[in-house]
Design an enzyme around this catalytic site. Structure first.
Site, mmCIF file in Angstrom:
data_model
loop_
_atom_site.group_PDB
_atom_site.id
_atom_site.type_symbol
_atom_site.label_atom_id
_atom_site.label_comp_id
_atom_site.label_asym_id
_atom_site.label_seq_id
_atom_site.Cartn_x
_atom_site.Cartn_y
_atom_site.Cartn_z
ATOM 1 N N ARG A 22 0.815 -1.225 0.000
ATOM 2 C CA ARG A 22 0.000 0.000 0.000
ATOM 3 C C ARG A 22 0.848 1.274 0.000
ATOM 4 O O ARG A 22 0.481 2.279 0.605
ATOM 5 C CB ARG A 22 -0.972 0.011 1.194
ATOM 6 C CG ARG A 22 -1.915 -1.177 1.209
ATOM 7 C CD ARG A 22 -2.880 -1.176 0.040
ATOM 8 N NE ARG A 22 -3.734 -2.355 0.096
ATOM 9 C CZ ARG A 22 -3.483 -3.513 -0.534
ATOM 10 N NH1 ARG A 22 -2.386 -3.619 -1.294
ATOM 11 N NH2 ARG A 22 -4.305 -4.529 -0.441
ATOM 12 N N SER A 68 -11.076 0.345 3.690
ATOM 13 C CA SER A 68 -10.200 -0.177 4.740
ATOM 14 C C SER A 68 -9.456 0.973 5.415
ATOM 15 O O SER A 68 -8.750 1.739 4.758
ATOM 16 C CB SER A 68 -9.208 -1.166 4.153
ATOM 17 O OG SER A 68 -9.874 -2.309 3.659
ATOM 18 N N GLU A 119 -4.279 3.381 6.572
ATOM 19 C CA GLU A 119 -4.294 3.181 5.118
ATOM 20 C C GLU A 119 -5.035 4.330 4.456
ATOM 21 O O GLU A 119 -4.650 4.796 3.399
ATOM 22 C CB GLU A 119 -4.956 1.847 4.757
ATOM 23 C CG GLU A 119 -4.979 1.565 3.268
ATOM 24 C CD GLU A 119 -5.453 0.157 2.938
ATOM 25 O OE1 GLU A 119 -6.055 -0.010 1.865
ATOM 26 O OE2 GLU A 119 -5.221 -0.764 3.731
#
Length: 301
Positions: free
Chosen positions: A172, A221, A291
């Site tokens: 990520r 998320s 995130e």
């Protein structure tokens, strides 16, 4: 000096003091000092080249993985519209995708072209620019697996073509230059039958529907998985499922999702996330990393 005092002539649409809450999934947050929707790549490059280097620039896609703080975003927010949402077939396994193209459009075009391996993009509520920047992924696949190259416009207005090696992908995260705007990307999959591709997309869609609060005001998320653990597991174990602050709540359906119950401020949402991080740290010693991107300034600033 505000961005509005330093803006060059443009081809496209400039909106001062543009509300951003309607453009992001949480439906919360302040305004952009200036919102720029360029007519094409040349318009974007020319604008950034002439813009005062002191004015900050931020790209905005579908706003699914983003908290816009309540005080808004200084400088210029660049939103890539329809001119950047095209997806074209280059060969039997490769697509050229505009930076504003959605994951649904990319995966559906891949299906129609008989290109497999891109089905996971169906499950990510974002655009190509965000996928490239964040190494977006789901269901065992990520952008690093399919990216051939991407074209970006740097903050200086210069254009560059970057390889996956240039982006130095990790989980990520990428090394995309600060304030660069991804205007297109080339993705490569493999030859597959459209029916098989559609079946995989259907499986992914059904899995998401069953496990995630898709019909809520959410941001996807919230935290990166603290591998080998799952973020939702450590959040649940710390007793955070259903936790609320103001108008924000930890989803009871999937507790790595935060929800705006209707009246949440961005401060409510961010404070809730920090409280979850604190409780998880105290319970298990696990340090959760955001995130979701948090941008802009709080009202108290």
């Amino acid at each position: 000096m505000s961005a509005a005092d330093t803006l060059p002539a443009v081809r496209g649409k400039l909106t001062p003091n543009a509300p951003l809450a309607p453009l992001v999934w949480f439906k919360a947050g302040g305004a952009a000092e200036t919102l720029f929707e360029p007519a094409d790549v040349d318009a974007l490059a020319d604008f950034l080249r002439e813009l005062d280097p002191a004015v900050p620039v931020m790209g905005l896609g579908l706003g699914s993985n983003l908290i816009i703080r309540d005080g808004g975003v200084p400088g210029v927010v660049v939103r890539l519209g329809k001119p950047f949402a095209r997806v074209t077939k280059l060969d039997e396994t490769t697509l050229q995708c505009g930076g504003g193209a959605s994951g649904i459009l990319v995966s559906s075009t891949a299906r129609d072209c008989g290109i497999g391996g891109l089905e996971f993009l169906r499950s990510i509520p974002g655009t190509v620019g965000g996928f490239v920047k964040m190494n977006g992924g789901a269901y065992g696949r990520e952008t690093a697996d399919i990216l051939v190259s991407c074209d970006v416009v740097l903050r200086s207005g210069d254009r560059r073509t970057l390889s996956p090696a240039d982006l130095a992908y990790t989980y990520r995260h990428s090394a995309l230059p600060d304030q660069a705007i991804v205007v297109s990307a080339t993705f490569r999959g493999h030859v597959a039958e459209p029916d098989a591709i559609q079946a995989e997309m259907d499986r992914i869609a059904a899995s998401r529907e069953a496990s995630q609060p898709l019909r809520s005001k959410t941001g996807g998320s919230t935290f990166k998985n603290p591998l080998p653990k799952k973020a939702w597991e450590v959040i649940d174990a710390a007793g955070c499922r259903g936790l609320t602050i103001g108008g924000a709540q930890v989803s009871e359906k999937h507790c790595n999702f935060l929800l705006n119950l209707g009246s949440a401020t961005s401060a409510d949402i961010e404070n809730l996330g920090e409280e979850v991080r604190r409780r998880v740290r105290e319970h298990s010693g696990t340090e959760l990393e955001w995130e979701i991107q948090r941008v802009g300034v709080s009202e108290r600033e």
